[in-house]
Each structure stands twice: as structure tokens, then as C-alpha cells.
Design a protein around this motif. Structure first.
Motif, PDB file in Angstrom:
ATOM      1  N   LEU A  74      38.194  28.006  39.185  1.00  0.00           N
ATOM      2  CA  LEU A  74      37.154  28.643  39.983  1.00  0.00           C
ATOM      3  C   LEU A  74      35.843  27.672  39.554  1.00  0.00           C
ATOM      4  N   PRO A  75      34.743  27.854  40.591  1.00  0.00           N
ATOM      5  CA  PRO A  75      33.665  26.827  39.928  1.00  0.00           C
ATOM      6  C   PRO A  75      32.758  27.733  39.135  1.00  0.00           C
ATOM      7  N   GLN A  76      32.203  27.137  38.236  1.00  0.00           N
ATOM      8  CA  GLN A  76      31.208  27.682  37.224  1.00  0.00           C
ATOM      9  C   GLN A  76      30.385  29.071  37.963  1.00  0.00           C
ATOM     10  N   GLY A  77      30.327  30.114  37.304  1.00  0.00           N
ATOM     11  CA  GLY A  77      29.802  30.934  37.651  1.00  0.00           C
ATOM     12  C   GLY A  77      30.314  31.989  38.621  1.00  0.00           C
ATOM     13  N   VAL A  78      31.674  31.558  39.259  1.00  0.00           N
ATOM     14  CA  VAL A  78      32.406  32.691  40.138  1.00  0.00           C
ATOM     15  C   VAL A  78      33.254  33.230  39.121  1.00  0.00           C
ATOM     16  N   ARG A  79      33.254  34.508  39.365  1.00  0.00           N
ATOM     17  CA  ARG A  79      33.967  35.603  38.704  1.00  0.00           C
ATOM     18  C   ARG A  79      35.385  35.916  39.223  1.00  0.00           C
ATOM     19  N   CYS A  80      36.299  36.152  38.398  1.00  0.00           N
ATOM     20  CA  CYS A  80      37.836  36.590  38.778  1.00  0.00           C
ATOM     21  C   CYS A  80      37.643  38.087  38.572  1.00  0.00           C
ATOM     22  N   TYR A  81      38.143  38.834  39.443  1.00  0.00           N
ATOM     23  CA  TYR A  81      38.006  40.180  39.396  1.00  0.00           C
ATOM     24  C   TYR A  81      39.823  40.600  39.725  1.00  0.00           C
ATOM     25  N   THR A  82      40.420  41.056  38.403  1.00  0.00           N
ATOM     26  CA  THR A  82      41.674  41.108  38.800  1.00  0.00           C
ATOM     27  C   THR A  82      41.898  42.260  39.600  1.00  0.00           C
ATOM     28  N   GLY A  83      42.862  42.215  40.564  1.00  0.00           N
ATOM     29  CA  GLY A  83      43.585  43.424  41.162  1.00  0.00           C
ATOM     30  C   GLY A  83      45.008  43.460  41.075  1.00  0.00           C
ATOM     31  N   ASP A  84      45.549  43.028  39.744  1.00  0.00           N
ATOM     32  CA  ASP A  84      46.735  43.062  39.487  1.00  0.00           C
ATOM     33  C   ASP A  84      47.207  44.351  38.734  1.00  0.00           C
ATOM     34  N   ASP A  85      47.603  45.350  39.465  1.00  0.00           N
ATOM     35  CA  ASP A  85      47.890  46.571  38.999  1.00  0.00           C
ATOM     36  C   ASP A  85      49.100  46.637  38.106  1.00  0.00           C
ATOM     37  N   PHE A  86      49.660  45.562  37.796  1.00  0.00           N
ATOM     38  CA  PHE A  86      51.012  45.219  37.167  1.00  0.00           C
ATOM     39  C   PHE A  86      50.675  44.689  35.617  1.00  0.00           C
ATOM     40  N   ASN A  87      49.726  43.768  35.546  1.00  0.00           N
ATOM     41  CA  ASN A  87      49.508  42.910  34.539  1.00  0.00           C
ATOM     42  C   ASN A  87      47.996  43.282  33.828  1.00  0.00           C
ATOM     43  N   TYR A  88      47.279  44.213  34.235  1.00  0.00           N
ATOM     44  CA  TYR A  88      45.618  43.949  33.834  1.00  0.00           C
ATOM     45  C   TYR A  88      45.392  43.828  32.591  1.00  0.00           C
ATOM     46  N   PRO A  89      45.951  44.786  31.784  1.00  0.00           N
ATOM     47  CA  PRO A  89      45.453  44.454  30.382  1.00  0.00           C
ATOM     48  C   PRO A  89      45.285  43.016  30.038  1.00  0.00           C
ATOM     49  N   GLU A  90      46.354  42.301  30.132  1.00  0.00           N
ATOM     50  CA  GLU A  90      46.580  40.927  29.770  1.00  0.00           C
ATOM     51  C   GLU A  90      45.401  40.142  30.273  1.00  0.00           C
ATOM     52  N   LEU A  91      45.192  40.483  31.681  1.00  0.00           N
ATOM     53  CA  LEU A  91      44.170  39.577  32.385  1.00  0.00           C
ATOM     54  C   LEU A  91      42.733  39.892  32.107  1.00  0.00           C
ATOM     55  N   ILE A  92      42.747  41.069  31.692  1.00  0.00           N
ATOM     56  CA  ILE A  92      41.132  41.594  31.339  1.00  0.00           C
ATOM     57  C   ILE A  92      40.892  41.171  29.830  1.00  0.00           C
ATOM     58  N   ALA A  93      41.785  41.045  29.007  1.00  0.00           N
ATOM     59  CA  ALA A  93      41.592  40.921  27.710  1.00  0.00           C
ATOM     60  C   ALA A  93      41.498  39.198  27.901  1.00  0.00           C
ATOM     61  N   GLY A  94      42.099  38.526  28.478  1.00  0.00           N
ATOM     62  CA  GLY A  94      41.972  37.091  28.862  1.00  0.00           C
ATOM     63  C   GLY A  94      42.589  36.285  27.442  1.00  0.00           C
ATOM     64  N   ASP A  95      41.961  34.854  27.479  1.00  0.00           N
ATOM     65  CA  ASP A  95      42.507  33.889  26.625  1.00  0.00           C
ATOM     66  C   ASP A  95      41.358  32.949  26.155  1.00  0.00           C
ATOM     67  N   ASP A  96      41.743  32.112  25.465  1.00  0.00           N
ATOM     68  CA  ASP A  96      40.616  31.165  24.848  1.00  0.00           C
ATOM     69  C   ASP A  96      40.078  30.300  26.045  1.00  0.00           C
ATOM     70  N   GLN A  97      40.614  30.448  27.332  1.00  0.00           N
ATOM     71  CA  GLN A  97      39.818  29.729  28.457  1.00  0.00           C
ATOM     72  C   GLN A  97      39.226  30.544  29.410  1.00  0.00           C
ATOM     73  N   GLY A  98      39.179  31.862  29.198  1.00  0.00           N
ATOM     74  CA  GLY A  98      38.304  32.874  30.038  1.00  0.00           C
ATOM     75  C   GLY A  98      39.186  34.253  30.216  1.00  0.00           C
ATOM     76  N   PHE A  99      38.751  34.781  30.852  1.00  0.00           N
ATOM     77  CA  PHE A  99      39.115  36.340  31.114  1.00  0.00           C
ATOM     78  C   PHE A  99      39.004  36.690  32.691  1.00  0.00           C
ATOM     79  N   SER A 100      39.320  37.892  33.172  1.00  0.00           N
ATOM     80  CA  SER A 100      39.110  38.528  34.403  1.00  0.00           C
ATOM     81  C   SER A 100      38.392  39.786  34.182  1.00  0.00           C
ATOM     82  N   HIS A 101      37.466  40.024  35.082  1.00  0.00           N
ATOM     83  CA  HIS A 101      36.829  41.171  35.171  1.00  0.00           C
ATOM     84  C   HIS A 101      37.770  42.114  35.944  1.00  0.00           C
TER      85      HIS A 101
END
Length: 384
Positions: A241-268
Motif C-alpha cells: 500500500l502507498p504510504q498513509g493508506v491503512r489496511c482494515y482487516t475483514g478476515d474473520d478467520f485470522n484477525y488476531p494475527e493480522l491486527i497484532a501485525g509484524d515488524d513490517q506493519g499491522f492491520s486495523h
């Protein structure tokens, strides 16, 4: 004290309900993540309607549920898939829902974003008609004072001849949007009519077109909501994604790991499962706000089994489980849905949803939930 729950194989098992709910109370605003719950609508059970009739909505109960979500610091994603958009709630009903919820949000200081689609089109339509339908809904949402979510369109999926049509329609809409919007990519598991969205059934090719739209109009895109139930694909998109554009997870199977994120970013988050999980989800994010990712996962990871159960195939019927749990939790006085969708899941499905939700402590009054579950069982001829 136990309750006999059908297991789906002609047998039943004894389950002992818990006696105390999860201790979640309204608290401080969430800071590390922006979190929306896609909220359900409460049907009017006394309206003399059929599944084909326009939706009859209990507005008082519907708005009370949104106040419940706002009280816990969550945003409300309004008139989305969870609100049975296109599955019982037509555009006239959605428009009224948007007006009322946006006004309610303003009165309580709640965060709200509303779905913009093309569901006023009821027959075959060309691209010009699709654009006009989107424009009508975008204007209403902006006039209400809410943020717009540009939803995937069945009409566009049917009318588009290829990727260039998606680029043209979305480019047109983004240029005229007065404020940055959220783009929504809903996969065919949620709506089979959206197969081949962005001009290709090849998800890699579709992803490239999706990202091309965003890159060309990044100043008008607050974020994207990805509902494909593929964690790695969401992560890959998030990193592009371009700088400043957020990702909002809509993944109802994997949301904890996606919201928690990693060293390269996270999802709202913008999730239908946060309708029944609202207080618990908000508490988990408050823990994450302190930097405690482990504590966040300890709270939220155990909810995934319930979410995967509610969203099991056919995934589009997850709304039935969401409303069922709202009834058990006391947020509404009945288990009736617009479009008669309360019939879309089986009794064993309801029994397992009750067991999993009760185990998480989601019911503020466990005894009420138990009594209501027993009432449902008796209607199906299950004796206790």
C-alpha cells in the motif's frame, strides 16, 4: 445444572453453562488501532411482512445496539454486509439506516463509516448506470456526515468487461469524493455474485488492479478493507500500500494475527465478528494499546473458533449467527431477522454457537442466554 445441546448426528450432549460473564466494561478510547464493528440490524418482529417485503426495522433496538458498540470505544461500520445489505435490506432501508445512525453517531460522538453501493439497481445495468447509482449513495453518506466505504458492486461485476472498467468507475468516484474513503474488496465466499471482481478470477491479477486504483488516487483512499479470508494475501497487499493508506482487516478467520501485525506493519479492523465480540474485542485492543501484544493475543485468540464457526460455508449466512448471539445476549427481545434469514442455519449450528459464545463469557446475563437457548430448543422439539 446442564443443558442438552444437539450435536448434529442425532444425538445430544450435556453442557454446563458458565455463571459469570467476561468482565468487560466501557473504557478509554482505542489508540493503537482504528476498529470498526460491522453492525447488524434488528428486525421488527410484529410487522406483517414476508421474506420478499421491504425490511421492517426496529429502529430503537437497532440504534441502541450501535450505542452499545460506541460505549466500548468501537466504531460502527454501517449498512454493510452484516446489516444484510442485499440480503433482506434494500437501498431504501439502508438509506434510512445511514441517516439515523449517522445522526446518532453525531449525538454521542461515535465513529461511523457507511457503505456505498449500487443496490438500488434491480436489473441489468450499464457502466453509466452503475456510476450514477454509486454517486447517489456517496452523496447521501457524505451529506449525513459519515465516512464513505465504497463497497463491491454486484452490478459492476456484471457490467464490467475487464479491468479497465473497474479503473474507470473507481477512478471517477474517487475523484469526486469530498473526503478519503475506505475501499472494500468482498470475496465471493461472502457474495457469489462478486466472483471475478477487479476484472479477473485470478486473485494475483485482481490484486494488481486493486492496488493500481489505490496508487492512482492515494490521496482519496483512507484505507482498504480486505475480506478474502486469506491472511497471507492481506499481508502482501498491506505491504504494497502507498504510504498513509491503512489496511482494515475483514478476515474473520485470522484477525488476531493480522491486527497484532509484524515488524513490517499491522492491520486495523472492520469486522462482522466484532458485532458479537464487541466488548471483549475492545478490551483486547486496549491491552494492545499498552504494547502488550501477548496479552492481546491471549484475549482474542480464543474467539477464533467461534468466528470460524459463524463464518463457515456458506459464509454469507454468518449474519444469522450474529443476530442469534445478539438475542441471547439480551440486545434484542427476539430472534427474527429481515428477510426471514433466521432460518438460514441449523439447530446444531445454533447449539454450537451458544456453547462457544457462553464459554467465552459473551453473554452479560448467562442465565437469560440459557433460558432463551432452552426456549429455542423447545421450539425444535428438544426436551430438556
Amino acid at each position: 445444572m446442564t443443558i442438552q445441546l444437539p450435536t448434529g448426528n442425532g444425538e445430544s450432549k450435556a453442557y454446563e453453562p458458565r455463571t459469570e460473564p467476561f468482565a468487560a466494561t466501557p473504557g478509554t478510547p482505542l489508540t493503537s488501532r482504528t476498529v470498526f464493528s460491522a453492525a447488524h440490524v434488528v428486525a421488527d418482529p410484529f410487522a406483517d411482512v414476508s421474506p420478499d417485503s421491504p425490511a421492517a426495522v426496529d429502529w430503537d433496538a437497532t440504534l441502541a445496539f450501535r450505542r452499545h458498540l460506541w460505549s466500548h470505544g468501537l466504531g460502527v461500520a454501517e449498512a454493510m454486509d452484516t446489516a444484510q445489505r442485499g440480503m433482506g435490506l434494500d437501498w431504501a432501508g439502508a438509506a434510512e439506516l445511514i441517516r439515523r445512525s449517522a445522526a446518532e453517531a453525531k449525538s454521542v460522538g461515535g465513529l461511523i463509516a457507511c457503505g456505498v453501493g449500487t443496490d438500488q439497481l434491480t436489473g441489468p445495468a450499464g457502466l453509466a448506470e452503475v456510476r450514477a447509482a454509486y454517486e447517489e449513495q456517496l452523496a447521501l453518506v457524505e451529506e449525513s456526515g459519515a465516512q464513505a466505504i465504497l463497497m463491491a458492486s454486484r452490478a459492476l461485476a456484471a457490467a464490467a468487461k475487464g479491468p479497465e472498467d473497474y479503473l474507470e468507475v473507481y477512478g471517477h468516484l474517487l475523484r469526486q469524493a469530498s473526503e478519503p474513503v475506505i475501499l472494500h474488496w468482498l470475496g465471493p465466499m461472502f457474495d457469489p455474485a462478486l466472483e471475478g471482481y477487479w476484472g479477473s478470477s485470478d486473485l494475483d491479477a485482481a490484486t494488481d488492479i486493486f492496488l493500481e486504483v489505490i496508487a492512482a488516487h492515494s490521496d482519496k483512499v483512507d484505507g482498504i478493507k480486505v475480506s478474502l479470508l486469506e491472511a497471507q494475501r492481506e499481508i502482501d497487499i498491506r505491504r504494497r500500500l502507498p504510504q498513509g493508506v491503512r489496511c482494515y482487516t475483514g478476515d474473520d478467520f485470522n484477525y488476531p494475527e493480522l491486527i497484532a501485525g509484524d515488524d513490517q506493519g499491522f492491520s486495523h479492523a472492520l469486522l462482522g465478528i466484532f458485532d458479537p465480540l464487541g466488548p471483549l474485542a475492545a478490551q483486547a485492543v486496549r491491552v494492545l494499546d499498552t504494547g502488550d501484544a501477548k496479552g492481546f493475543r491471549e484475549l482474542l485468540d480464543p474467539t477464533v473458533e467461534l468466528s470460524r464457526h459463524l463464518f463457515q460455508a456458506p459464509t454469507r449466512f454468518y449474519k444469522t449467527g450474529v443476530v442469534f448471539l445478539a438475542w441471547l445476549a439480551g440486545h434484542q427481545s427476539h430472534f427474527t431477522m429481515v428477510g426471514g434469514l433466521q432460518s438460514a442455519r441449523s439447530l446444531p449450528h445454533f447449539a454450537r454457537a451458544y456453547e462457544l459464545a457462553d464459554g467465552l463469557g459473551l453473554f452479560p446475563d448467562p442465565k437469560l442466554a440459557e433460558e432463551r437457548m432452552k426456549n429455542l430448543l423447545s421450539l425444535y422439539g428438544v426436551n430438556q
